[in-house]
Motif scaffolding. Structure first.
Motif, short mmCIF file in Angstrom:
data_model
loop_
_atom_site.label_atom_id
_atom_site.label_comp_id
_atom_site.label_asym_id
_atom_site.label_seq_id
_atom_site.Cartn_x
_atom_site.Cartn_y
_atom_site.Cartn_z
N ASP B 8 39.52 37.83 40.47
CA ASP B 8 40.22 38.91 41.15
C ASP B 8 41.72 38.82 40.90
N ARG B 40 34.57 45.11 40.58
CA ARG B 40 35.59 44.29 41.22
C ARG B 40 36.84 45.11 41.54
N ARG B 43 36.12 47.21 44.48
CA ARG B 43 36.11 46.41 45.70
C ARG B 43 37.54 46.17 46.20
#
Lengths: 152, 152
Positions: B8, B40, B43
DNA sequence: CTTGAAAAGAACTGCCT
DNA sequence: AGGCAGTTCTTTTCAAG
């Protein structure tokens, strides 16, 4: 340098607010076709006015709730000490921006910390031990309002 | 608040430098598939960490070569005067950022001007006439170095 | 978590007014 | 300068392992 008309300024204003909008969607809003709008964007990029598209990260969502601006006056101002100070200041992870300034202070640092206690740790262990640091003045940011559009 | 792993952080670092890179291209760089990388990113957006994508405008290319930070101490500090000051300061086109701060000063303004002469005009005709303004301190930015990636 | 595929849409290219 | 039509690419969402 290039001359901007009202349409160019409208494009910059729209992209400043949200750089994800497509050329087609913006063209519809401005009464332009998709290629026409796209050509203007490309012209702004080629002129260097539109320097890039960057992420906007919310520090609070990462647990960094405190922003402090530090004004720093150096005790010793040689050519060497300036570079030493800049290198050491840039190496501190919590220091987001290092500005060399003219005026009452020599440097201005933007510091991000999780909370006031975290900031005190950074101030005492990292900032106060920077090479050549003299007087330090702090301003904790309470609220911030920024102009979205381009200048002028 | 959400926990970020190294992947991330790598995504945020890459997008901070240039938000135009595609999810597919970034996945290849990180050893992830295109959908995995895309999920990702989504998210991070849903968590509010990735707050948006903004334009990076080069002020120098528009003819604005001078950046000055002003520290302002108010002469009169009532509830009304704070709001009056903020409203009037925000209305000045050359003022890019208005920060309410805690410390030696009450407010900090980021001012963009074409040159020093232009800045003096803004300072004398607009800033010094703001409601309740007291002591004013100026710092002209010579150079600026900013950390690209996310915090922590 | 991965691959593969398909649909939607955005970016880019010529050619035209 | 602007618009139209078409091609190429990415994004986005699916199904399936």
């Amino acid at each position: 340098m290039i001359a901007l008309d009202d349409t160019d300024r409208a494009i910059l204003r729209a992209l400043s607010a949200d750089a994800t909008v497509s050329a087609g969607a913006m063209g519809r809003q401005l009464g332009l076709s998709q290629p026409a709008c796209w050509r203007r964007i490309k012209r702004l990029q080629d002129a260097g006015i539109l320097a890039g598209r960057r992420l906007l990260i919310d520090p609070a969502a990462l647990g960094f709730g405190v922003t402090v601006f530090l004004g720093i006056k150096l005790a010793t101002k040689g050519r060497v000490s300036l570079e030493d100070f800049e290198r050491a200041a840039t190496a501190i992870p919590e220091v987001q921006v290092v500005q060399h300034v003219l005026g009452l202070f020599d440097y201005r640092l933007k510091v991000r910390a999780r909370d006031i206690a975290d900031f005190e740790r950074v101030l005492r262990r990292r900032v106060m031990t920077l090479p050549g640091v003299g007087q330090v003045e702090a301003n904790v940011v309470l609220s911030e309002e920024r102009r979205p559009g381009p200048l002028g």
